[in-house]
Design an enzyme around this catalytic site. Structure first.
Site, PDB file in Angstrom:
ATOM      1  N   SER A 327       0.801  -1.225   0.000  1.00  0.00           N
ATOM      2  CA  SER A 327       0.000   0.000   0.000  1.00  0.00           C
ATOM      3  C   SER A 327       0.832   1.272   0.000  1.00  0.00           C
ATOM      4  O   SER A 327       0.314   2.355  -0.278  1.00  0.00           O
ATOM      5  CB  SER A 327      -0.931   0.005   1.203  1.00  0.00           C
ATOM      6  OG  SER A 327      -1.758  -1.142   1.143  1.00  0.00           O
ATOM      7  N   HIS A 370     -15.233  -0.295   2.214  1.00  0.00           N
ATOM      8  CA  HIS A 370     -15.078   1.020   2.835  1.00  0.00           C
ATOM      9  C   HIS A 370     -16.249   1.942   2.525  1.00  0.00           C
ATOM     10  O   HIS A 370     -16.257   3.078   2.947  1.00  0.00           O
ATOM     11  CB  HIS A 370     -13.790   1.686   2.350  1.00  0.00           C
ATOM     12  CG  HIS A 370     -12.570   1.057   2.911  1.00  0.00           C
ATOM     13  ND1 HIS A 370     -11.919   0.000   2.295  1.00  0.00           N
ATOM     14  CD2 HIS A 370     -11.862   1.309   4.043  1.00  0.00           C
ATOM     15  CE1 HIS A 370     -10.868  -0.350   3.015  1.00  0.00           C
ATOM     16  NE2 HIS A 370     -10.823   0.431   4.083  1.00  0.00           N
ATOM     17  N   CYS A 383      -7.890   1.963   1.255  1.00  0.00           N
ATOM     18  CA  CYS A 383      -8.876   1.192   0.502  1.00  0.00           C
ATOM     19  C   CYS A 383      -8.262   0.698  -0.802  1.00  0.00           C
ATOM     20  O   CYS A 383      -7.709   1.464  -1.580  1.00  0.00           O
ATOM     21  CB  CYS A 383     -10.095   2.064   0.206  1.00  0.00           C
ATOM     22  SG  CYS A 383     -11.215   1.292  -0.980  1.00  0.00           S
TER      23      CYS A 383
END
Lengths: 645, 382
Positions: A327, A370, A383
């Site tokens: 991420s 989300h 997300c």
């Protein structure tokens, strides 16, 4: 028997005649000797004279003193120490066993030492000196010197030997030196004659190797008169060599030490960069090893232990370790989409917990989804679906371009050998290496730093520094202490409003209650940080494992767990440092990497153990306990004192 | 009334003998010994110890010994020649069975605190015995094969025993010294021609057989011969000493590098620099002038001795002098040839110069006999 006078007369004549013949023969032989003498002494005298000079005069190289290496504050990282050693020559020693036996009564010699000395003595020609013991104390070497008459063939010698006072802390960066090998020589076209000096050591890894030319210096020479067994009788003349140049690194030894200790027990890497100059303040790879072991000749037991260690201590993970960025890559995808004009950042995307792309279902890390997320909350809550969407809009080529612009996938020119370049996977790359066409699923995977994408911790730190400054910061490891001007990096030309959104996303990651790194927030005024967690999958949990009841990372064996990543910069308002932390198989970025990133950041900003006030009140007791434990492991401050004159 | 008057009527007695001593010979011996003292001082690095001082004492003792032997009538030496010879053979046999080993060879006989080297003694007694033998032998029978064989045996027995020790150098010196006396006595030259002829034949047979089916020696033995003939073939092995010695010698030049300036000796490139290789240092430090002048002194010693041999009517005295002086010649000729690379490395010292007691004592005993023959020479009928 009576003899007549005539007999006497006759025999006297015979004897005289024979005597004269003998005398003549002797004169002839003497004449031959004189002739030979004349031949040698008068005719060929010059030639013999030359031979005699060759005999007695020996040209010796004087090894130059190797340059010292300092950290940014003048703390000695690599120095030279006096090394007293004992060498022995077979043809002078006579009875080797007797001499070695006597020697072992004077100084401590292990069975191994003795065995090695015997083996070396037999292997080399008799006039080659063989080192029996090294690194003796002054007392030991004096004992050997005073007992010299009882130790024929044994000579105490003095030389300089490389030493790394900070031991494990700098092994990956500074590297180590070792004896010149055949391979080293073959690699050079015209080897420096100094390399032929027995026991001369050259850089084998790290800065020691990359900066060998500057560190080594040039050899001096000395003409000495030697006797028949090669012992130096006197010096005739000498030309001093030039010592190697000293190097000053950008590393802060104290921060490096702290970072390494903070990662104790983990297999990980931490990079701290100065966002203004690109100076690398810490380049810590855990676990580490003691470079001094290699200088002294590491035992095979120790070496095998290092090789077989699952945590790979010999690898410099900061520059050689390549990990899926997970991420932490999402800023790249977001900026690529913004740059392509595919989104304005305000636009919201609905996350149901998964997305179906080309018949495959891609999950969000939060199974429940989300809901509707914009760019900022997609970053802070990490997300996945938002980025799946954005990546499909802008495509892998734009993502790669942005990735490179932010400093990923680039091999930096640092004075350390074998720096990894990471990987920004292109269509071309996949065709060549995987023999397959690029699929949209590959783009989707890449959007969250999975799939083929690989980055090194150093690259992640550079990316973070660039995000924090909007400048094409380049990392550097060496600095000129005299230099006044700071290096000026070119602008990245990213639109300020995009960066504002990215930075807000990173800020909320740490400081918003729903952010993934909220538990690692800093509350001290002016030291708050912004960051991004990353958890990159190494293996998926298989169906069989799921059936066997494995649901959590901690249930898996260590080497199947996810890598934990965290990148951040601080302070948020006026960034001074950028940090990247990768904990191999740490489980999750927010739980394993973010606290380490926070502590290292605070240590960098506070120039030492972070003040408790920087932590949220409920955490302080636990943090204090951790700090006390860590403080005990920190390097003796004596060693970290400034030693540069 | 002096040594130069060869035709005096009476043989000197008592203190008058002092006047009849061959004084020029004494002066020459002292001069040669002085070369030795200077060189021993030099190779010790400018110090009387450890070599020059003992050498001085030994030479002083040797001079006294020489005079004592010289004042003893010649007939005495002739009459004890046989006994002395037998004793030295017994001593050599003693070495064979009870000798102590030193430097890889049995040479010494330890009798209480004294150490005796019978092979050195044998050099003198063999010459004494041969001189006495040919003095006794009727000159008409000298070349008769039986008597020739007997003479050869007198020299060959001690030579063989010395060879067993093993000491090739001394054995060669012994047999060659004996050969000189036999030659001087007048044995027919055909014997010598035959001997030399057969030696040449053996050597050429050995050398031509090399590499053929009927090769006589082993390969390694040939390689040793090669190294001997050309020491440069093996500069770190057998040839090392000779090479270093030749370098030292050659680098001396006309007048040498100067006293105590010889690098080869000072830096230990020369082996045995105080004994067998001392001539090299002399040649290195004093050059051609120093080396050739020493050779000249040696030749003058030989000349004065031969003069004595020619002037005496005593067969024994003449043969004895020729034998002693021949041995003396062999010493320095072999030694010099060795350091110049003309002869193999055999342990032969440079007479009166090399450090070492045995050789010095033996030589001074020999010159004592020469003096005795000189003082007590029967006058020639005019």
């Amino acid at each position: 028997m009576k003899r007549t006078d005539r007999d006497k007369e006759l025999s006297h004549r015979t004897i005289t005649r024979r005597g004269l013949i003998l005398g003549g023969a002797q004169l002839a032989i003497a004449g031959t000797l004189v002739w030979r003498l004349r031949d040698m002494q008068l005719m060929q005298s010059e030639q013999f004279h030359l031979l005699a000079e060759e005999n007695r005069i020996n040209l010796r190289l004087l090894p130059p003193t190797r340059g010292l290496i300092f950290d940014r504050n003048g703390v000695l990282l690599a120095g030279n120490e006096q090394n007293y050693r004992v060498v022995i020559k077979r043809d002078d020693a006579g009875d080797i066993d007797l001499v070695l036996d006597r020697l072992s009564q004077l100084i401590h010699l292990s069975e191994d030492d003795l065995e090695r000395a015997r083996r070396d003595l037999l292997r080399h020609r008799p006039f080659v000196p063989v080192t029996v013991a090294e690194r003796l104390s002054w007392e030991e070497i004096s004992r050997v010197a005073t007992n010299a008459p009882a130790l024929p063939g044994v000579t105490p010698e003095m030389g300089l030997s490389r030493v790394y006072p900070l031991r494990e802390d700098m092994a990956h960066v500074v590297g180590y030196v070792g004896p010149v090998s055949e391979r080293d020589l073959e690699a050079l076209d015209t080897p420096d004659p100094v390399l032929m000096i027995p026991r001369f050591q050259i850089g084998k890894s790290g800065v020691e190797r990359a900066m060998e030319d500057r560190l080594r210096g040039t050899a001096g020479s000395q003409r000495v008169e030697v006797n028949a067994v090669g012992r130096v009788m006197r010096e005739l003349d000498r030309a001093e060599g030039k010592p190697g140049s000293n190097l000053h690194m950008t590393i802060d030894a104290r921060l490096q030490n702290y970072a390494l200790q903070r990662m104790q027990g983990q297999s990980g890497a931490a990079v701290v960069m100065d966002t203004a100059t690109g100076d690398i303040l810490a380049l810590a790879s855990a676990p580490s090893f003691d470079g001094n072991l290699f200088v002294r000749g590491i035992s095979s037991t120790d070496y095998n232990a290092l090789l077989e260690n699952e945590y790979r201590p010999l690898l410099n993970k900061t520059i050689q370790g390549m990990y899926p960025p997970g991420s932490t890559f999402k800023m790249v995808t977001a900026l690529a989409a913004l740059d392509a004009g595919e989104t304005d950042g305000e636009e919201r995307v609905f996350c149901p917990g998964h997305m179906d792309v080309a018949g495959n279902r891609f999950h969000c890390w939060r199974r429940g989804g989300h809901g509707r997320v914009g760019l900022v909350s997609a970053l802070s809550e990490s997300c996945d679906v938002y980025f799946y969407e954005m990546s499909q809009r802008c495509g892998i080529d734009r993502i790669n371009a942005m990735s490179e612009r932010l400093g990923l996938g680039i091999r930096y020119d640092l004075p350390i050998p074998s720096i990894a370049g990471g990987l920004n996977p292109t269509r071309d790359w996949k065709r060549r290496n995987r023999n397959a066409e690029w699929l949209v699923g590959d783009t989707v995977n890449a959007s969250i730093g999975q799939g083929f994408v690989l980055s090194t911790p150093l690259q992640l730190a550079v990316m973070t520094a660039r995000l924090a400054t909007n400048k094409a910061i380049l990392p550097r490891l060496l600095r000129d202490p005299m230099e006044q001007a700071q290096p000026q990096a070119a602008s990245l030309d990213l639109r300020p409003e995009w960066l504002r959104m990215i930075r807000r996303g990173m800020h909320e990651t740490v400081n918003h209650a729903r952010g993934t790194a909220y538990s690692s927030r800093v509350v001290a005024e002016g030291q708050e940080m912004a960051g991004k967690t990353g958890t990159s999958q190494v293996f998926s949990i298989t169906r069989a494992e799921r059936d066997a009841g494995i649901r959590q990372q901690s249930d898996l064996p260590w080497n199947r767990r996810n890598h934990a990543l965290f990148v951040n910069y601080a302070p948020v308002d006026a960034p001074r440092i950028a940090v990247a932390v990768v904990i191999e198989h740490g489980g999750g970025g927010s739980s394993a990497a973010a606290p380490i990133g926070r502590d290292i950041t605070l240590a960098a900003l506070n120039d030492g153990i972070p003040p408790l006030a920087a932590y949220p009140a409920p955490q302080r007791n636990r943090i204090r306990a951790e700090q006390i434990e860590l403080e005990e492991r920190l390097r003796d401050p004596q060693l970290l004192r400034i030693s540069r004159a | 009334m002096s040594y130069l008057e060869y035709n005096t009527k009476r043989m000197p007695t008592g203190l008058a003998k002092v006047l009849y001593v061959n004084w020029p010979l004494v002066v020459l011996l002292v001069a040669v010994a002085c070369y030795g003292f200077v060189m021993l001082y030099s190779v010790a690095g400018g110090s009387a110890r450890p070599w020059m001082e003992p050498q001085l004492r030994r030479f002083g003792f040797g001079l006294l010994l020489m005079l004592a032997i010289g004042f003893t009538p010649l007939w005495f030496w002739r009459s004890i020649a046989g006994v002395a010879y037998v004793v030295s053979i017994l001593l050599l046999l003693g070495v064979e069975f009870f000798g102590t080993v030193g430097m890889g060879a049995k040479r010494w006989l330890v009798v209480g605190p004294a150490r005796l080297q019978p092979s050195e003694l044998a050099k003198i007694t063999t010459i004494l015995a041969l001189a006495a033998y040919y003095n006794w032998l009727d000159p008409k029978r000298i070349s008769h094969p039986v008597w020739v064989v007997l003479g050869v045996l007198i020299a060959a027995i001690p030579a063989f025993l010395v060879l067993r020790q093993p000491d090739l150098g001394t054995a060669l010196l012994l047999s060659m010294g004996g050969g000189i006396v036999i030659f001087a006595a007048g044995v027919h030259w055909a014997y010598f021609a035959a001997l030399i002829g057969s030696m040449v034949a053996v050597v050429s047979a050995v050398m031509t057989s090399r590499g053929t089916d009927w090769q006589i020696l082993k390969d390694y033995q040939y390689r040793r011969i090669d190294a001997f003939l050309d020491p440069t073939l093996d500069p770190l092995g057998a040839g090392y000493h000779i090479n270093q010695s030749m370098i030292a010698l050659g680098s001396g030049g006309w007048s040498g590098r100067g006293f105590m300036e010889g690098t080869q000796a000072r830096l230990n490139f020369l082996p045995e620099k105080q004994t067998d290789f001392i001539f090299t240092t002399l040649a290195e430090e004093f050059g051609f002038v120093g080396a050739a002048s020493l050779l000249l002194l040696y030749l003058m010693i030989i000349g004065f001795c031969l003069l004595t041999a020619f002037r005496t009517s005593s067969r024994f005295g003449a043969l004895l002098v020729i034998g002693v002086v021949g041995t003396f010649f062999l010493y320095f000729a072999v030694n010099m040839a060795m350091v110049m690379g003309l002869a193999p490395v055999v342990g032969v010292p440079l007479p009166l110069v090399s450090f070492g007691g045995s050789a010095m004592t033996v030589l001074m005993v020999g010159f004592g006999l020469v003096q005795s023959a000189h003082i007590h020479r029967p006058r020639l009928p005019s």
